[in-house]
Scaffold this motif. Structure first.
Motif, PDB file in Angstrom:
ATOM      1  N   MET A 149       0.839  -1.190   0.000  1.00 53.44           N
ATOM      2  CA  MET A 149       0.000   0.000   0.000  1.00 53.44           C
ATOM      3  C   MET A 149       0.882   1.250   0.000  1.00 53.44           C
ATOM      4  O   MET A 149       1.979   1.253   0.565  1.00 53.44           O
ATOM      5  N   THR A 150       0.385   2.295  -0.639  1.00 50.96           N
ATOM      6  CA  THR A 150       1.096   3.572  -0.666  1.00 50.96           C
ATOM      7  C   THR A 150       0.227   4.639  -0.021  1.00 50.96           C
ATOM      8  O   THR A 150      -0.947   4.798  -0.370  1.00 50.96           O
ATOM      9  N   THR A 151       0.787   5.362   0.930  1.00 51.41           N
ATOM     10  CA  THR A 151       0.073   6.451   1.588  1.00 51.41           C
ATOM     11  C   THR A 151       0.328   7.744   0.825  1.00 51.41           C
ATOM     12  O   THR A 151       1.491   8.103   0.577  1.00 51.41           O
ATOM     13  N   VAL A 152      -0.761   8.435   0.436  1.00 54.84           N
ATOM     14  CA  VAL A 152      -0.628   9.682  -0.320  1.00 54.84           C
ATOM     15  C   VAL A 152      -1.507  10.754   0.285  1.00 54.84           C
ATOM     16  O   VAL A 152      -2.547  10.473   0.900  1.00 54.84           O
ATOM     17  N   ALA A 153      -1.104  11.991   0.112  1.00 51.52           N
ATOM     18  CA  ALA A 153      -1.905  13.124   0.562  1.00 51.52           C
ATOM     19  C   ALA A 153      -3.086  13.326  -0.379  1.00 51.52           C
ATOM     20  O   ALA A 153      -2.989  13.070  -1.587  1.00 51.52           O
ATOM     21  N   ALA A 154      -4.192  13.791   0.176  1.00 47.89           N
ATOM     22  CA  ALA A 154      -5.408  13.998  -0.613  1.00 47.89           C
ATOM     23  C   ALA A 154      -6.282  15.040   0.075  1.00 47.89           C
ATOM     24  O   ALA A 154      -6.040  15.407   1.240  1.00 47.89           O
ATOM     25  N   TYR A 155      -7.292  15.510  -0.651  1.00 49.71           N
ATOM     26  CA  TYR A 155      -8.332  16.351  -0.059  1.00 49.71           C
ATOM     27  C   TYR A 155      -9.628  15.565  -0.098  1.00 49.71           C
ATOM     28  O   TYR A 155     -10.016  15.035  -1.146  1.00 49.71           O
ATOM     29  N   ALA A 156     -10.295  15.485   1.054  1.00 48.03           N
ATOM     30  CA  ALA A 156     -11.495  14.662   1.178  1.00 48.03           C
ATOM     31  C   ALA A 156     -12.599  15.423   1.897  1.00 48.03           C
ATOM     32  O   ALA A 156     -12.337  16.284   2.749  1.00 48.03           O
ATOM     33  N   ALA A 157     -13.851  15.081   1.530  1.00 47.58           N
ATOM     34  CA  ALA A 157     -15.016  15.518   2.299  1.00 47.58           C
ATOM     35  C   ALA A 157     -15.251  14.471   3.380  1.00 47.58           C
ATOM     36  O   ALA A 157     -15.530  13.314   3.058  1.00 47.58           O
ATOM     37  N   PRO A 158     -15.148  14.810   4.673  1.00 45.83           N
ATOM     38  CA  PRO A 158     -15.325  13.810   5.728  1.00 45.83           C
ATOM     39  C   PRO A 158     -16.767  13.373   5.897  1.00 45.83           C
ATOM     40  O   PRO A 158     -17.030  12.277   6.410  1.00 45.83           O
ATOM     41  N   ALA A 159     -17.697  14.212   5.471  1.00 45.31           N
ATOM     42  CA  ALA A 159     -19.120  13.901   5.585  1.00 45.31           C
ATOM     43  C   ALA A 159     -19.878  14.739   4.571  1.00 45.31           C
ATOM     44  O   ALA A 159     -19.327  15.686   3.986  1.00 45.31           O
ATOM     45  N   ALA A 160     -21.142  14.391   4.345  1.00 42.96           N
ATOM     46  CA  ALA A 160     -21.952  15.127   3.378  1.00 42.96           C
ATOM     47  C   ALA A 160     -22.019  16.601   3.742  1.00 42.96           C
ATOM     48  O   ALA A 160     -22.265  16.957   4.902  1.00 42.96           O
ATOM     49  N   LYS A 161     -21.782  17.441   2.768  1.00 42.24           N
ATOM     50  CA  LYS A 161     -21.865  18.896   2.891  1.00 42.24           C
ATOM     51  C   LYS A 161     -20.767  19.492   3.754  1.00 42.24           C
ATOM     52  O   LYS A 161     -20.744  20.709   3.987  1.00 42.24           O
ATOM     53  N   ALA A 162     -19.837  18.677   4.251  1.00 45.78           N
ATOM     54  CA  ALA A 162     -18.729  19.199   5.048  1.00 45.78           C
ATOM     55  C   ALA A 162     -17.652  19.757   4.136  1.00 45.78           C
ATOM     56  O   ALA A 162     -17.448  19.256   3.016  1.00 45.78           O
ATOM     57  N   PRO A 163     -16.932  20.787   4.572  1.00 43.90           N
ATOM     58  CA  PRO A 163     -15.815  21.288   3.767  1.00 43.90           C
ATOM     59  C   PRO A 163     -14.769  20.210   3.547  1.00 43.90           C
ATOM     60  O   PRO A 163     -14.540  19.364   4.421  1.00 43.90           O
ATOM     61  N   LEU A 164     -14.137  20.249   2.393  1.00 40.34           N
ATOM     62  CA  LEU A 164     -13.062  19.302   2.138  1.00 40.34           C
ATOM     63  C   LEU A 164     -11.833  19.704   2.934  1.00 40.34           C
ATOM     64  O   LEU A 164     -11.573  20.899   3.153  1.00 40.34           O
ATOM     65  N   GLU A 165     -11.066  18.703   3.372  1.00 41.69           N
ATOM     66  CA  GLU A 165      -9.889  18.974   4.184  1.00 41.69           C
ATOM     67  C   GLU A 165      -8.751  18.046   3.779  1.00 41.69           C
ATOM     68  O   GLU A 165      -8.971  16.962   3.238  1.00 41.69           O
ATOM     69  N   ARG A 166      -7.531  18.502   4.057  1.00 40.28           N
ATOM     70  CA  ARG A 166      -6.363  17.705   3.722  1.00 40.28           C
ATOM     71  C   ARG A 166      -6.281  16.484   4.628  1.00 40.28           C
ATOM     72  O   ARG A 166      -6.526  16.566   5.829  1.00 40.28           O
ATOM     73  N   THR A 167      -5.938  15.334   4.026  1.00 39.07           N
ATOM     74  CA  THR A 167      -5.850  14.089   4.768  1.00 39.07           C
ATOM     75  C   THR A 167      -4.878  13.174   4.030  1.00 39.07           C
ATOM     76  O   THR A 167      -4.171  13.608   3.118  1.00 39.07           O
ATOM     77  N   THR A 168      -4.814  11.925   4.435  1.00 39.85           N
ATOM     78  CA  THR A 168      -4.049  10.922   3.690  1.00 39.85           C
ATOM     79  C   THR A 168      -4.953   9.734   3.396  1.00 39.85           C
ATOM     80  O   THR A 168      -5.892   9.450   4.139  1.00 39.85           O
ATOM     81  N   ILE A 169      -4.657   9.050   2.283  1.00 37.19           N
ATOM     82  CA  ILE A 169      -5.390   7.850   1.888  1.00 37.19           C
ATOM     83  C   ILE A 169      -4.395   6.773   1.487  1.00 37.19           C
ATOM     84  O   ILE A 169      -3.219   7.068   1.241  1.00 37.19           O
ATOM     85  N   GLU A 170      -4.877   5.552   1.417  1.00 33.17           N
ATOM     86  CA  GLU A 170      -4.039   4.438   0.996  1.00 33.17           C
ATOM     87  C   GLU A 170      -4.397   4.050  -0.442  1.00 33.17           C
ATOM     88  O   GLU A 170      -5.573   3.860  -0.763  1.00 33.17           O
ATOM     89  N   ARG A 171      -3.390   3.934  -1.275  1.00 32.59           N
ATOM     90  CA  ARG A 171      -3.569   3.400  -2.622  1.00 32.59           C
ATOM     91  C   ARG A 171      -3.088   1.956  -2.635  1.00 32.59           C
ATOM     92  O   ARG A 171      -2.087   1.611  -1.993  1.00 32.59           O
ATOM     93  N   ARG A 172      -3.812   1.108  -3.384  1.00 32.72           N
ATOM     94  CA  ARG A 172      -3.456  -0.297  -3.422  1.00 32.72           C
ATOM     95  C   ARG A 172      -2.094  -0.508  -4.084  1.00 32.72           C
ATOM     96  O   ARG A 172      -1.628   0.347  -4.859  1.00 32.72           O
ATOM     97  N   PRO A 173      -1.450  -1.636  -3.806  1.00 32.25           N
ATOM     98  CA  PRO A 173      -0.201  -1.943  -4.504  1.00 32.25           C
ATOM     99  C   PRO A 173      -0.440  -2.048  -6.010  1.00 32.25           C
ATOM    100  O   PRO A 173      -1.545  -2.381  -6.457  1.00 32.25           O
ATOM    101  N   VAL A 174       0.586  -1.791  -6.778  1.00 30.18           N
ATOM    102  CA  VAL A 174       0.492  -1.897  -8.237  1.00 30.18           C
ATOM    103  C   VAL A 174       0.410  -3.379  -8.606  1.00 30.18           C
ATOM    104  O   VAL A 174       1.334  -4.147  -8.354  1.00 30.18           O
ATOM    105  N   GLY A 175      -0.737  -3.770  -9.190  1.00 33.11           N
ATOM    106  CA  GLY A 175      -0.948  -5.151  -9.584  1.00 33.11           C
ATOM    107  C   GLY A 175      -0.373  -5.450 -10.961  1.00 33.11           C
ATOM    108  O   GLY A 175       0.230  -4.573 -11.614  1.00 33.11           O
ATOM    109  N   GLU A 176      -0.611  -6.653 -11.429  1.00 32.66           N
ATOM    110  CA  GLU A 176       0.000  -7.099 -12.686  1.00 32.66           C
ATOM    111  C   GLU A 176      -0.329  -6.178 -13.848  1.00 32.66           C
ATOM    112  O   GLU A 176       0.524  -5.892 -14.687  1.00 32.66           O
TER     113      GLU A 176
END
Length: 346
Positions: free
Chosen positions: A1-28
């Motif tokens: 897994m790769t951890t990357v910075a992102a902007y996400a809405a934590p809930a409906a109608k909530a302002p987007l905020e900086r966070t981190t997410i996991e991207r899956r490993p690079v498959g075949e």
């Protein structure tokens, strides 16, 4: 897994905020893309605010993605490290239904997977382009031609294909009179593409505020729909009307602007139901239709077409910290004509 910075809405109608997410490993058959630019689509706002129904949170929007391949899986044959690529509204489909086999992955009957606000085949939520990187199957990426800068190419992955596909399907071209309803993120691309296809292009906009822009981008005529005379003067004028508007319309009035056997095609998706007098379509044998993005092959065709004709989207590049302000500006039509996030600022 790769951890990357992102902007996400934590809930409906909530302002987007900086966070981190996991991207899956690079498959075949996967490629890892370093995202350089991500367009802000009105669809992002609809979904982040649950305007189209219940959504998945936290949500990382963004389906207008342009970047550079930085890693490829061992089975990848279409791309190599360093290639310029894009990702649009889909990151997977069943690949087995009739629609998928026909290159209409957007209408997959076996379960397409959206770039965000969806559940992937691994059972995990998908996260979109407001992030530094994304992993995607090579079959759901497209090549961005060298003639297109990445920033102006990003919005083509939704706004470009969303307008190109119906204009091609309904044969916009020489000898056809085409009206583009709405002069925003989708509409301005509709004008450019319809003009490049050779049609006589009219913009129908609420006011004449953007008339100079519309004519510069390729429109032959420009009318204000707030003026009642527009509907009198243009009655029975058009072979095709492409509606890019995401608000409820008086469809009976707009159908009256079509020639017999003309078509009014919707790519804007209002949150509210519409009302319609069926005599508006029965009289004149008219068509009221809809269209949703395009398949992967057609998206590549669209990118090549735009590069051949020397245009991308009209954009305003913003840092990630301005995403929430950009959302509000989109809702008041205060953008000409697409916000694009410089993902280096995430």
């Amino acid at each position: 897994m790769t951890t990357v910075a992102a902007y996400a809405a934590p809930a409906a109608k909530a302002p987007l905020e900086r966070t981190t997410i996991e991207r899956r490993p690079v498959g075949e058959f996967d490629i890892l893309i370093d995202i350089k630019f991500a367009g802000i689509c009105h669809s992002d706002i609809h979904q982040a605010r649950e305007g189209w129904g219940e959504a998945i949170f936290p949500m990382v929007p963004g389906h207008e993605i342009a970047g550079i391949v930085s890693e490829v899986g061992p089975g990848v044959t279409k791309y190599t490290v360093g290639d310029r690529v894009g990702v649009g509204c889909l990151v997977d489909s069943c690949r087995e239904c009739d629609n998928c086999k026909a290159g209409l992955e957007q209408y997959c009957t076996g379960g397409s997977v959206g770039t965000y606000n969806a559940i992937g085949k691994d059972g995990e939520p998908t996260y979109g382009g407001y992030a530094q990187k994304i992993v995607v199957d090579e079959n759901f990426a497209v090549r961005i031609p060298d003639g297109l800068a990445l920033d102006v190419a990003a919005p083509l992955l939704c706004a470009g294909i969303t307008t190109y596909s119906p204009l091609k399907r309904w044969n916009a071209g020489p000898g056809k009179k085409v009206a583009i309803l709405g002069m925003g993120g989708l509409g301005h691309m509709g004008v450019k593409i319809a003009h490049a296809l050779g049609a006589e292009v009219t913009v129908l906009s609420q006011s004449l505020r953007k008339k100079d822009d519309g004519l510069k981008l390729g429109a032959d005529h420009y009318y204000a729909t707030s003026d009642e005379r527009t509907f009198q003067d243009l009655r029975g004028s058009f072979d095709l009307i492409l509606s890019t508007v995401s608000a409820p319309l008086d469809f009976n009035a707009y159908l009256s602007l079509l020639k017999s056997e003309g078509a009014l095609v919707n790519v804007g998706a209002p949150e509210e139901p519409i009302s319609l007098n069926l005599f508006s379509v029965i009289g004149g044998g008219k068509t009221l239709a809809g269209s949703m993005i395009g398949g992967i092959a057609e998206t590549q065709e669209m990118l090549d077409f735009c590069a051949e004709h020397g245009f991308g989207a009209e954009i305003e590049v913003i840092p990630a910290e301005e995403i929430n302000d950009a959302y509000e500006r989109v809702l008041t039509s205060d953008v000409r004509y697409r916000f694009v996030i410089d993902t280096a600022t995430i």
